[in-house]
Enzyme design. Structure first.
Site, PDB file in Angstrom:
ATOM      1  N   GLY A  15      32.049  31.184   2.578  1.00 54.88           N
ATOM      2  CA  GLY A  15      32.997  31.499   3.650  1.00 54.88           C
ATOM      3  C   GLY A  15      33.550  32.915   3.513  1.00 54.88           C
ATOM      4  O   GLY A  15      33.615  33.670   4.496  1.00 54.88           O
ATOM      5  N   ASP A  34      40.730  26.848   5.253  1.00 48.62           N
ATOM      6  CA  ASP A  34      40.403  26.062   4.052  1.00 48.62           C
ATOM      7  C   ASP A  34      41.595  25.150   3.741  1.00 48.62           C
ATOM      8  O   ASP A  34      42.720  25.392   4.194  1.00 48.62           O
ATOM      9  CB  ASP A  34      40.145  26.994   2.856  1.00 48.62           C
ATOM     10  N   ARG A 152      13.594  33.641   1.124  1.00 48.29           N
ATOM     11  CA  ARG A 152      13.199  33.499  -0.289  1.00 48.29           C
ATOM     12  C   ARG A 152      11.680  33.621  -0.426  1.00 48.29           C
ATOM     13  O   ARG A 152      11.173  34.269  -1.340  1.00 48.29           O
ATOM     14  CB  ARG A 152      13.704  32.150  -0.818  1.00 48.29           C
ATOM     15  N   HIS A 176      15.994  21.037   4.028  1.00 43.64           N
ATOM     16  CA  HIS A 176      16.441  21.990   3.006  1.00 43.64           C
ATOM     17  C   HIS A 176      16.557  21.251   1.670  1.00 43.64           C
ATOM     18  O   HIS A 176      17.636  20.983   1.176  1.00 43.64           O
ATOM     19  CB  HIS A 176      17.791  22.566   3.434  1.00 43.64           C
TER      20      HIS A 176
END
Ligand code: APR
Length: 307
Positions: A15, A34, A152, A176
């Site tokens: 974040g 948060d 990646r 994922h």
């Protein structure tokens, strides 16, 4: 034209990096939300002081009040717990599902028009849950994984070939998890098919490393998981949406019959623009790639069944 509002749900490692990148790239004003008191406010104050250094005019507010996301154009969701060494992403399912349910209600109430990008793991199942909780059209709720997994793959291939990362074009599809599907048949370097440049044994080894790359980072960090590259990947998606770029990328989306899959959320190639998921692209896959995609979908469905 008023500035866009980007709500970051979860102000932790990813974040905070999202807030930094949003500011540096002038995407709009940022709200960092948060549950931890003081932390989002502290990060926001720090970022306010960075803005003049780079001449970025963005307002950033840290908050513990979900109502501050009111009217957000985009919500990027990272609230949840990250992995520890030895954990799989799937081990996070119960804890993070409760958090997603909670923040999903907040997004539904205060940002009903937002485009939502979920990063919280296990990502595909959490994106599915977010769409269920908000009731938003599936075009407006996606998961960020394919961009990162593809990056990646590109990074390792560029390293292998000693070429610029921008010369490598690739796709990683599926869930994922460690069963993600690097799609060798659509991976090229300078337009040349990758299996004409690298032996299949080396490609097997590189793809194995791609599947475990998130875990490799976790093992090295010991506390927490990757955050720079996940944040950068989500920013690419935010830009594609806000600027109607019609970008072709891989993202976790709800399948509606494509590739013989239905309802489950899974990483597929899409066109991303101002309507969100504007199209899911159906590309011809090799038999083994299609089989791997279905196996990956089966694992995600197993997690969804737990929810
Ligand atoms: N509402 C808002 N924020 C919450 C809530 C909640 N209900 N519950 C937890 N959070 C916050 C935490 O306080 C923490 O600041 O989510 C934040 C998560 O940040 P980090 O722990 O730093 O984790 P991060 O590395 O950012 O990863 C977040 O993304 O890649 C995935 O597996 C990773 O699920 C994890 C998520």
């Amino acid at each position: 034209m008023s500035r866009k509002k980007i709500a970051l749900i979860g102000a932790g490692q990813i974040g905070g990096t999202l807030a930094l990148l949003s500011g540096l790239r002038n995407l709009g004003d940022v709200v960092l939300y948060d549950v931890v008191e003081g932390m989002p406010q502290g990060k926001a104050l720090d970022l306010q002081h960075l803005a003049p250094v780079f001449g970025c005019d963005f307002a950033v507010k840290g908050t513990n009040d979900i109502r501050d996301i009111q009217g957000a154009d985009v919500c990027v969701v990272t609230s949840g717990i990250p992995r520890k060494p030895g954990m799989s992403r799937d081990d996070l399912v119960k804890t993070n599902a409760d958090i997603i349910r909670k923040v999903g209600e907040g997004i539904k109430t205060y940002a009903p028009q937002a485009f939502v990008i979920v990063i919280t793991n296990p990502l595909d199942a959490m994106a599915y849950l977010m769409q269920q909780v908000t009731g938003f059209p599936a075009e407006r709720v996606v998961g960020m994984a394919g961009v990162l997994d593809t990056a990646r793959y590109q990074a390792f291939l560029a390293e292998e070939l000693k070429v610029s990362v921008s010369s490598v074009s690739a796709f990683v599809l599926g869930g994922h998890g460690d069963d993600m599907v690097p799609v060798r048949s659509y991976t090229t370097c300078g337009g040349v098919p990758i299996d004409k440049l690298i032996s299949s044994e080396r490609l097997d080894a590189i793809e194995k490393r791609v599947r475990g790359a998130g875990g490799e980072v976790v093992a090295l960090l010991k506390t927490g998981s990757a955050f720079y590259s996940p944040a950068a990947s989500a920013i690419q998606m935010v830009e594609a949406y806000l600027f109607d770029q019609k970008k072709v990328l891989a993202a976790a989306v709800r399948c509606t019959g494509e590739y013989g899959l239905d309802k489950v959320y899974l990483g597929l190639p899409i066109i991303l623009g101002s309507k969100g998921v504007e199209k899911i692209l159906e590309i011809e896959l090799r038999d083994e790639e299609r089989k791997a995609l279905h196996e990956s979908a089966g694992r995600v469905q197993g997690l969804i069944d737990i929810l």
